[in-house]
Design a protein around this motif. Sequence first.
Motif, PDB file in Angstrom:
ATOM      1  N   ASP A   8       0.823  -1.197   0.000  1.00 53.59           N
ATOM      2  CA  ASP A   8       0.000   0.000   0.000  1.00 53.59           C
ATOM      3  C   ASP A   8       0.862   1.254   0.000  1.00 53.59           C
ATOM      4  O   ASP A   8       0.527   2.250   0.616  1.00 53.59           O
ATOM      5  N   GLU A  10       1.964   2.798  -2.774  1.00 51.40           N
ATOM      6  CA  GLU A  10       1.957   3.474  -4.051  1.00 51.40           C
ATOM      7  C   GLU A  10       1.855   4.972  -3.833  1.00 51.40           C
ATOM      8  O   GLU A  10       1.311   5.423  -2.835  1.00 51.40           O
ATOM      9  N   THR A  70      -3.058  -5.513  -5.319  1.00 49.56           N
ATOM     10  CA  THR A  70      -2.863  -6.140  -4.010  1.00 49.56           C
ATOM     11  C   THR A  70      -4.086  -6.986  -3.647  1.00 49.56           C
ATOM     12  O   THR A  70      -3.962  -8.109  -3.145  1.00 49.56           O
ATOM     13  N   ASP A 114       5.223  -6.715  -3.967  1.00 44.59           N
ATOM     14  CA  ASP A 114       4.681  -5.483  -4.525  1.00 44.59           C
ATOM     15  C   ASP A 114       5.842  -4.672  -5.101  1.00 44.59           C
ATOM     16  O   ASP A 114       6.987  -4.870  -4.691  1.00 44.59           O
ATOM     17  N   ARG A 222      -9.536   2.835  -5.745  1.00 43.96           N
ATOM     18  CA  ARG A 222      -9.103   3.416  -4.472  1.00 43.96           C
ATOM     19  C   ARG A 222      -9.584   4.860  -4.317  1.00 43.96           C
ATOM     20  O   ARG A 222     -10.003   5.267  -3.239  1.00 43.96           O
TER      21      ARG A 222
HETATM   22 MG   LIG Z   1      -1.080  -2.415  -3.966  1.00 43.45          MG
END
Ligand SMILES: [Mg+2]
Length: 340
Positions: A8, A10, A70, A114, A222
């Motif tokens: 998480d 990004e 993810t 990731d 998101r």
């Molecule tokens: Mg992700």
Amino acid sequence: MTPPSGFDAEPTPDAPDAASDRALRPKRLADFTGQIPVTHNLSLAVEAAQLRKEQLDHVLLAGPPGLGKTTLAHILAAEMGAEIKETSGPMLEKPGDLAGMLSALTPGAVLFIDEIHSLKRVVEEYLYSAMEDFRITIQLGEGASTQVLTLNLPPFTLVGATTREGQLSAPFRSRFGIRERLDLYSAAELTTILTRSAKLLNVEADAEGLATIATRSRGTARYANNHLRHIRDLAQVRYRNRITAAVAEEGLTHLGIDHAGLTELDRRILHCLARARRSVGLKTIATTVGEEERTIEDVYEPFLIQGGYLLKTPTGRQITHLGYRHLGLKVELDEQRTIF
Ligand SMILES: [Mg+2]
Ligand SMILES: Nc1ncnc2c1ncn2[C@@H]1O[C@H](COP(=O)(O)OP(=O)(O)O)[C@@H](O)[C@H]1O
């Protein structure tokens, strides 16, 4: 910069904390909206692997931040009934870091890496034999007393996520049997995602309210969820916990999001291009708007390009007719330049 936690991380400007993101994450493929070709291929691969009683082939998921990479990695593990271990490219500094993780996997486990494009070359090459033969070599000791030990690993599935597929070397890419690219969501798909999220967040929302948020979320799940959370606060405090188009409109305006879903920074990028009246390099844009090149390219540009506001040309970026109109500017044409 190494993010404090690998996942998480990004570069989304308004990334929520991981916990609230997780709360809205679908757990199974059936709850995952859109990306039809991707989910179709993945569910086929899962079924086939289960029939063969084998681990799933290695999977590479590419695409802009916030589209569900993810989430899909977790879903794949759940569908396979396997455990998942997560890490990220920047966290694996040396082969030893990877060896530790690999040797602790249970058979059939998913190892999720990731930001896999940012793996160091030595770590990447170390992964090759793990991916192909489920085997790694460990070097013990130094100098003359060096011993090399070969370790057999349990079969596992590597799921890699990347916002920059182009940065992966060809030999690395080719070791993933399944490679999928996620695309921006349509407004209808985002409305479906928001309907589910609104239920989970216990907020009442009418169809127009959700559609208003969906059309202004840059095709990104998101963003849509983040906007919904913000608007839910507004609805709870002022509008009896009910989101209508007018409430959504008010909340989005607070967030600086315009009628097309563009943020303040999107508009600054377009203004920079409009002022230049020619192709502009990424570096210049980054300096002008005060944002990292990588963030502009990964986070902002995909939507500006898909929405038809910006064009990538061999000489740089150009604003389009639509981009000019969006800024309320008159289109200025000059001889050297074609505007689309
Ligand atoms: Mg992700
Ligand atoms: N297809 C989808 N259906 C429902 N929710 C989604 C979907 N894709 C993403 N989301 C939501 O968007 C958020 C961001 O997704 P994530 O998997 O973290 O994206 P990425 O890893 O690509 O940046 C998650 O909280 C999840 O709830």
